[in-house]
Enzyme design. Sequence first.
Site, mmCIF file in Angstrom:
data_model
loop_
_atom_site.group_PDB
_atom_site.id
_atom_site.type_symbol
_atom_site.label_atom_id
_atom_site.label_comp_id
_atom_site.label_asym_id
_atom_site.label_seq_id
_atom_site.Cartn_x
_atom_site.Cartn_y
_atom_site.Cartn_z
ATOM 1 N N SER A 273 -20.959 18.058 -0.796
ATOM 2 C CA SER A 273 -22.061 17.740 -1.712
ATOM 3 C C SER A 273 -23.289 18.620 -1.496
ATOM 4 C CB SER A 273 -22.450 16.271 -1.557
ATOM 5 O OG SER A 273 -21.410 15.440 -1.997
ATOM 6 N N ASN B 241 -15.457 11.904 -6.636
ATOM 7 C CA ASN B 241 -16.460 11.134 -5.893
ATOM 8 C C ASN B 241 -17.863 11.632 -6.233
ATOM 9 O OD1 ASN B 241 -15.065 13.063 -3.812
ATOM 10 N ND2 ASN B 241 -17.002 12.645 -2.780
ATOM 11 N N ASP B 242 -18.666 12.016 -5.278
ATOM 12 C CA ASP B 242 -20.113 12.191 -5.459
ATOM 13 C C ASP B 242 -20.499 13.033 -6.675
ATOM 14 O OD1 ASP B 242 -19.478 11.383 -2.916
ATOM 15 O OD2 ASP B 242 -20.866 12.714 -1.899
ATOM 16 N N PRO B 243 -21.504 12.568 -7.441
ATOM 17 C CA PRO B 243 -22.147 13.460 -8.410
ATOM 18 C C PRO B 243 -23.020 14.460 -7.658
ATOM 19 C CG PRO B 243 -23.265 11.343 -8.371
ATOM 20 C CD PRO B 243 -22.090 11.224 -7.454
#
Length: 587
Positions: free
Chosen positions: A128, A67-69
Amino acid sequence: MMGLFNRFVWFLPLLICLLPLMNNFNGREGVMAFHKVHLNYQTDNTVKVNPAHRTGYHFQPKKNWINDPNAPMYYKGFYHLFYQYNPKEAVWGNIVWAHSVSTDMINWIPLEPAIVPSKPFDKYGCWSGSATILPGDKPVIIYTGIINKKPEPGHQVQNYAIPANYSDPYLRKWIKPDNNPIIKPTHENVSSFRDPTTAWFNNGHWKIIIGSKHDHRGIAYLYRSRDFVKWTKAKHPFHTKRDTGMWECPDFYPVSSRGTDGLDTSALGNGVKYVFKASLDMTRYDYYTIGKYDLIKDKYVPDNTSVDGWAGLRYDYGNFYASKTFFDPVKKRRILLGWANESSTRNEDMAKGWAGIHLIPRKVWLDPREHKLLQWPIRELENLRAQKVQLSNVKVNKGDAIEVKGITAAQADVDVIFTIQSLDKAESYDEKWAKFPPEDIAKTICGIRGATIQGGVGPFGFLTLASTMLREYTPVFFRVFKTADKKHKVLLCSDATPSSLNENEYKPSFGGFVDVDLAKKKLSLRSLIDHSIVESFAEGGKTVISSRVYPTLAIAGNAHLYVFNNGSETITIESLDAWSMKTAHIS
């Protein structure tokens, strides 16, 4: 065709603060240690992967969930990408900070995970965060750690990590100091307190923002520090807005009003505007505003050129979330990275052994009118272009579907300029549509006025990932409306509804209006087609839509690409360039 139709300035304070971060930790108090990798976070090599819908040139690991960068940055000759990754299976959970490096942001080399849960301050998750390059070329990561599973989704704090060896351009090993966490919630919502931003420096302090919420009010809290370790919360939120819900993955950065070059995150001065972005957990879209930065009050003030909320500007009007930007110091550009989740079912994701991709990195800059951002795929992508075909001055009449032959239609890059002879036949914009939720007007119109619904000027555009006899296809198209004040409104649609015969998939119709002057009667469209993703850029990146699709027939060599028109006004392909795309190296 119609019969077939019926069937996407800061240096000095830091020299002092960096001393404890740069020592060799020779048995001193507050000793830093390498994190120990818990066995649950080791990659499961037994996962089987189904390659049918895997992308050829978009970033995704070989298997499992992504998922998230996180924390993209440039360091000693390499672009670094950290990202949320489950090394065990193709669903969210067991999240670690995976790490890959690249020299062009297209071809990537995977390295071992940079951060995994291993200490009391991140025992239940390493979520994140962002990276900041401190003076002396010293990278620091700040990330969200989960210290307790309750209250759901977890009790959240902010931690930092530093490289074990600053001379290693790959930054293979990271240290999590024992003086973590460096930021704890006090009166804030402990289960909604996450995703710290890249830091910027002014007035003697480093500053970051953290996303949060109070009831249904979205909040970005500002924290200041002189040494990057001791942080103090500002008296007032950096920005807040009621009825927007949790602000995930906030981002704040300057943009220049004097060209397309990007700016360092700490840039100040004349000709500088600011972008504030939040990923709204309630809608799963990324929204942004353009505004001003009040240096005295340390607050962001959005301009009144767009809505600050659900009906506001989006980076992408399709499947795009949890984005992050960074300044590329080599090519002087601001780069945007985003995540596209799957639209397939959980069971299908488990069966295919992978889930999630990152969109092609985009350069972003301020539109000359200073009302919105423009986006365009980075030029490095063009190095993957192979076989090319061209069309020019081809008329596309009502009901026509002209196949673009000679390329690999399932893995392609296609760029077209359309000309419209007359706008007289544009259909009227129905004022009743104003009753639709303002954040979904474009999407709703695309749903009820799809590619098969005949119009005046449009629908016209591409039929991507199309099967023989058009039993499956993903249309990306324009439709031009005439408003009551005799102006024109241009709509871009990317409609996954007819994309697959598989009825289990989520197949939404996405839409966004295009702010364009039709005086020259031209519209441009570029689509990046890659097996299960179609990224489309209208009018040089004024409006962008990404769709995830999963054909059952239009797979690999059985996919086709068409230019179509289902409007009564004849459209001309002024120029069309299409390329087969080589597969990127993501080994």
